[in-house]
Design an enzyme around this catalytic site. Structure first.
Site, PDB file in Angstrom:
ATOM      1  N   GLU A   1    -113.755 -69.145 -29.213  1.00 23.74           N
ATOM      2  CA  GLU A   1    -112.404 -68.760 -28.818  1.00 23.74           C
ATOM      3  C   GLU A   1    -111.355 -69.105 -29.866  1.00 23.74           C
ATOM      4  O   GLU A   1    -110.210 -68.669 -29.746  1.00 23.74           O
ATOM      5  CB  GLU A   1    -112.040 -69.433 -27.489  1.00 23.74           C
TER       6      GLU A   1
ATOM      7  N   ASN B   1    -107.504 -89.528 -45.817  1.00 20.43           N
ATOM      8  CA  ASN B   1    -108.548 -89.146 -44.861  1.00 20.43           C
ATOM      9  C   ASN B   1    -108.107 -89.388 -43.419  1.00 20.43           C
ATOM     10  O   ASN B   1    -108.446 -88.601 -42.521  1.00 20.43           O
ATOM     11  CB  ASN B   1    -109.835 -89.917 -45.150  1.00 20.43           C
TER      12      ASN B   1
ATOM     13  N   GLY C   1    -117.351 -79.656 -57.737  1.00 22.74           N
ATOM     14  CA  GLY C   1    -118.732 -79.953 -57.372  1.00 22.74           C
ATOM     15  C   GLY C   1    -119.283 -79.326 -56.119  1.00 22.74           C
ATOM     16  O   GLY C   1    -119.144 -78.145 -55.860  1.00 22.74           O
TER      17      GLY C   1
END
Length: 241
Positions: A193, A167, A83
Site C-alpha cells: 500500500e 544514523n 562501494g
C-alpha cells in the site's frame, strides 16, 4: 519485519555491525563480508564483484524468505555514492525483481553531497545507481547527506555530527515511515500500500524530495528538551531551510 540480510564486500570499512553496540541485532550467518575492495568503481563492483556474491546473497535471502509466514517485500538500505551500496546493491535489486517480481521493494537511499564527499566518483555512482533504483524499486525514500548534517548542526546544535548522530536521525525517519506497519491504523497496512498512497505517478518511485519526511516534525536538542515546552502547533509545523 524482523529478518535482516546485511551485505558488505568492502573490507576497508570498519565492521561495526560485527563488533559494535548493536551487533546482537544481526544474525552472524546473515553478515556477508568480501575480501576485495571495489575501489568505488561502479562497473567493477556491479559486473565483477557482484556476480561473485550474487549466488550467496540470493541463497541467504531465500532462507530468510522461507522463515517468513507471509513475505510482503524488502526494505533496502544503501548509499548511492560508494562501494557496495551503489554497485552491488543495484545488481542485487535486479535479481530480486527476477526472483521476487511480485514482492514490493522499498529503498532507503543515502545521496552524497559535495560538502561531505569522500570520493571523486560519487556523482557518477549516484547517477548509475539511480537508474537502477527507478527501474527496480517500487518506492524510494531519498536522504540527502547535506540535509542531515544541516539538521544536526543547525537544529540540534551539534557542532561536529558523528555517524551515530546521523544514523539516529535517519532511524527516526525510518521509524515514522514504518509506524503504520507496526501499529494499527487505516493507511499502509502492508508494504504493497505504500506505493498506492505515496507515489503520485506510476512512473515515479520517489514520494518526496530529499529529506522532506524529516522536515515534517520540529527537532529539539537533548539539552533543551528538559525545559523547552513542546506545544502541538510547533510539532506540526514543518522545518524551513
Amino acid at each position: 519485519m524482523r529478518h535482516q540480510q546485511t551485505e558488505r564486500q568492502d573490507p576497508s570499512q570498519p565492521l561495526s555491525r560485527q563488533h559494535g553496540t548493536y551487533r546482537q541485532i544481526f544474525h552472524p550467518e546473515q553478515l556477508i563480508t568480501g575480501k576485495e575492495d571495489a575501489a568505488n568503481n561502479y562497473a567493477w563492483g556491479h559486473y565483477t564483484i557482484g556476480k561473485e556474491f550474487i549466488d550467496l546473497l540470493l541463497d541467504r535471502i531465500r532462507k530468510l524468505a522461507d522463515q517468513c509466514t507471509g513475505l510482503q517485500g524488502f526494505l533496502v538500505f544503501h548509499s548511492l555514492g560508494r562501494g557496495t551500496g551503489s554497485d552491488v546493491t543495484s545488481f542485487l535489486m535486479e535479481w530480486l525483481s527476477v526472483n521476487y517480481g511480485k514482492k514490493s521493494k522499498l529503498g532507503f537511499s543515502i545521496y552524497p553531497a559535495p560538502q561531505v564527499s569522500t570520493a571523486m566518483v560519487q556523482p557518477y555512482n549516484s547517477i548509475l545507481t539511480t537508474h537502477t533504483t527507478l527501474e527496480h524499486s517500487d518506492c524510494a525514500f531519498m536522504v540527502d547527506n547535506k540535509a542531515i548534517y544541516d539538521i544536526c548542526h543547525c537544529n540540534l546544535d551539534i557542532e561536529r555530527p558523528t555517524y551515530t548522530n546521523l544514523n539516529r536521525l535517519i532511524s527516526q525517519i525510518v521509524s515514522s515511515i514504518t509506524a503504520s506497519l507496526r501499529f494499527d491504523g487505516a493507511l499502509n497496512v502492508d508494504l504493497t500500500e505504500f506505493q498506492t498512497n505515496l507515489v503520485s505517478y506510476l512512473t515515479s518511485t520517489s514520494p518526496w524530495p530529499p529529506m522532506h519526511q524529516s522536515s515534517l516534525q520540529k527537532r529539539y536538542t537533548t539539552s533543551s528538551c528538559w525545559w523547552q515546552r513542546l506545544p502541538m502547533p510547533a510539532l506540526s509545523l514543518p522545518t524551513r531551510w
